[in-house]
Scaffold this active site. Structure first.
Site: not given
Length: 201
Positions: A12, A90-93, A109, A145, A174
């Protein structure tokens, strides 16, 4: 005060950068809820220490991906969120989730998109031999992305860089880029036209 929800999976640090810029008055918004797909994510502890509502919604505890995303959607909606911020999530929605939040999800990213999407963008950059990399804040669409780009920060790649050393230098940027993008969103200065995001003066 506009409300955002932050989705996290790990330590985080980007969440902390956002919280710090809210605390110092730079960001005119409120983090209404922090949601992690991992119950042991340190990001949840950061949120709790700051008095922010935090919840773990684990995929393995849900009957299906649809159920998992429905619970996340309900938590965001119940908290009154206008924007979903992916800060190391870290999950693809799914397309279904993304379409519910059309142009209301942003992600950071660790590469200069459209180069090196997906996992290990920093390692991909080192392996390819590029001279510059960086980070990209973008709206999320159904691809990986591939959504409209809000802003980018550039970082030089050194001859002796490893994935880890480059990742560390990109992470510094970032922590600058995400609050900048959120400030533009909070002040209604982002206009999306197809692939392009115009920043109003």
């Amino acid at each position: 005060m506009r409300k955002v929800g932050v989705l996290v999976s790990g330590r985080g640090s980007n969440l902390q950068a956002i919280m710090d810029r809210i605390a110092d008055g730079y960001l005119p918004l409120e983090i209404a809820v922090v949601i992690s797909d991992k119950s042991d994510a340190y990001a949840l502890e950061r949120a709790q220490k700051a008095g922010i509502k935090a919840a773990a919604i684990e995929r393995k505890a849900c009957a299906s991906k649809d159920d998992f995303e429905a619970k996340i959607n309900a938590a965001l909606t119940d908290a009154g969120c206008e924007l979903v911020v992916l800060a190391g999530f870290m999950r693809i929605l799914s397309a279904n989730f993304v379409n519910k939040w059309h142009h209301k999800i942003i992600n950071i990213h660790p590469a200069l998109l459209p180069s090196f999407p997906g996992l290990h963008g920093q390692g991909q950059a080192v392996a390819y031999g590029v001279k510059f990399s960086g980070c990209t804040v973008h709206f999320v669409d159904e691809g990986t992305d591939s959504g409209p780009i809000i802003l980018q920060k550039v970082v030089p790649v050194m001859d002796d860089d490893t994935e880890d050393t480059l990742a560390d230098r990109i992470l510094v940027q970032e922590h600058i880029a995400m609050p900048e993008a959120l400030k533009l969103w909070a002040e209604d200065k982002l206009v999306i036209n197809g692939r392009k995001v115009k920043v109003l003066a």
